[in-house]
Design a protein around this motif. Structure first.
Motif, PDB file in Angstrom:
ATOM      1  N   ILE A  49       0.833  -1.209   0.000  1.00  0.00           N
ATOM      2  CA  ILE A  49       0.000   0.000   0.000  1.00  0.00           C
ATOM      3  C   ILE A  49       0.867   1.257   0.000  1.00  0.00           C
ATOM      4  N   ASN A  50       1.946   1.241   0.775  1.00  0.00           N
ATOM      5  CA  ASN A  50       2.782   2.429   0.913  1.00  0.00           C
ATOM      6  C   ASN A  50       3.735   2.650  -0.255  1.00  0.00           C
ATOM      7  N   PHE A  51       4.217   1.577  -0.879  1.00  0.00           N
ATOM      8  CA  PHE A  51       5.308   1.732  -1.836  1.00  0.00           C
ATOM      9  C   PHE A  51       5.016   1.264  -3.258  1.00  0.00           C
ATOM     10  N   VAL A  52       3.900   0.587  -3.500  1.00  0.00           N
ATOM     11  CA  VAL A  52       3.554   0.172  -4.855  1.00  0.00           C
ATOM     12  C   VAL A  52       2.492   1.135  -5.386  1.00  0.00           C
ATOM     13  N   PRO A  53       2.834   1.897  -6.418  1.00  0.00           N
ATOM     14  CA  PRO A  53       1.876   2.886  -6.926  1.00  0.00           C
ATOM     15  C   PRO A  53       0.593   2.221  -7.452  1.00  0.00           C
ATOM     16  N   GLY A  54      -0.532   2.746  -7.042  1.00  0.00           N
ATOM     17  CA  GLY A  54      -1.821   2.259  -7.511  1.00  0.00           C
ATOM     18  C   GLY A  54      -2.351   1.030  -6.803  1.00  0.00           C
ATOM     19  N   PHE A  55      -1.561   0.442  -5.922  1.00  0.00           N
ATOM     20  CA  PHE A  55      -2.008  -0.781  -5.234  1.00  0.00           C
ATOM     21  C   PHE A  55      -3.211  -0.508  -4.349  1.00  0.00           C
TER      22      PHE A  55
END
Length: 142
Positions: A49-55
């Motif tokens: 959630i914090n580091f994968v864009p769009g997740f």
């Protein structure tokens, strides 16, 4: 001493020292390991959630499609209980089986007493580090 030897052996050792059936340590160890793995899954989830864009957006959309606009708390309960039960079942059939438990306990009992007393630290340090990571990732998301 491996993590599993420390886990199952220390549970057996502590319960057996109190004069009770040490085999109940198997269930305690399985519950601890299940909770540890659920916490690890939550840490990976928060990391994504914090580091994968769009997740976060894609995950939220898919959850809304499945559950509608239910509260996050009720969705969490609906997901957490079956996930924990599945992990617990898998653990009891693999590393937490009775044969594996006895093997880990036998290995643990071979260690000297001063090493046996340090077994809880071997378990609790990774657990609390993971707990801090989960809380840190949860807070950083806000």
């Amino acid at each position: 001493m491996t993590f599993l030897e420390a886990l199952y052996g220390s549970q057996y050792y502590e319960i057996h020292q109190r004069g009770k059936d040490g085999n109940k340590g198997r269930m305690n160890g399985n519950l601890f390991l299940s909770a540890f793995l659920v916490l690890l899954i939550i840490a990976v989830f928060f990391f994504c959630i914090n580091f994968v864009p769009g997740f976060n957006d894609s995950f939220t959309k898919s959850i809304r499609r499945i559950f509608g606009f239910a509260s996050g708390r009720s969705i969490g309960k609906l997901l957490a209980i079956p996930v924990f039960a599945i992990i617990y079942f898998i653990i009891t059939k693999t590393v937490g089986s009775e044969a594996s438990f006895n093997q880990k306990v036998d290995g643990f009992m071979q260690y000297p007493d001063e090493i046996k007393k340090k077994a809880n630290a071997k378990l609790l340090i990774p657990f609390f580090v993971l707990l801090v990571i989960v809380f840190g990732l949860a807070i950083s998301r806000s």
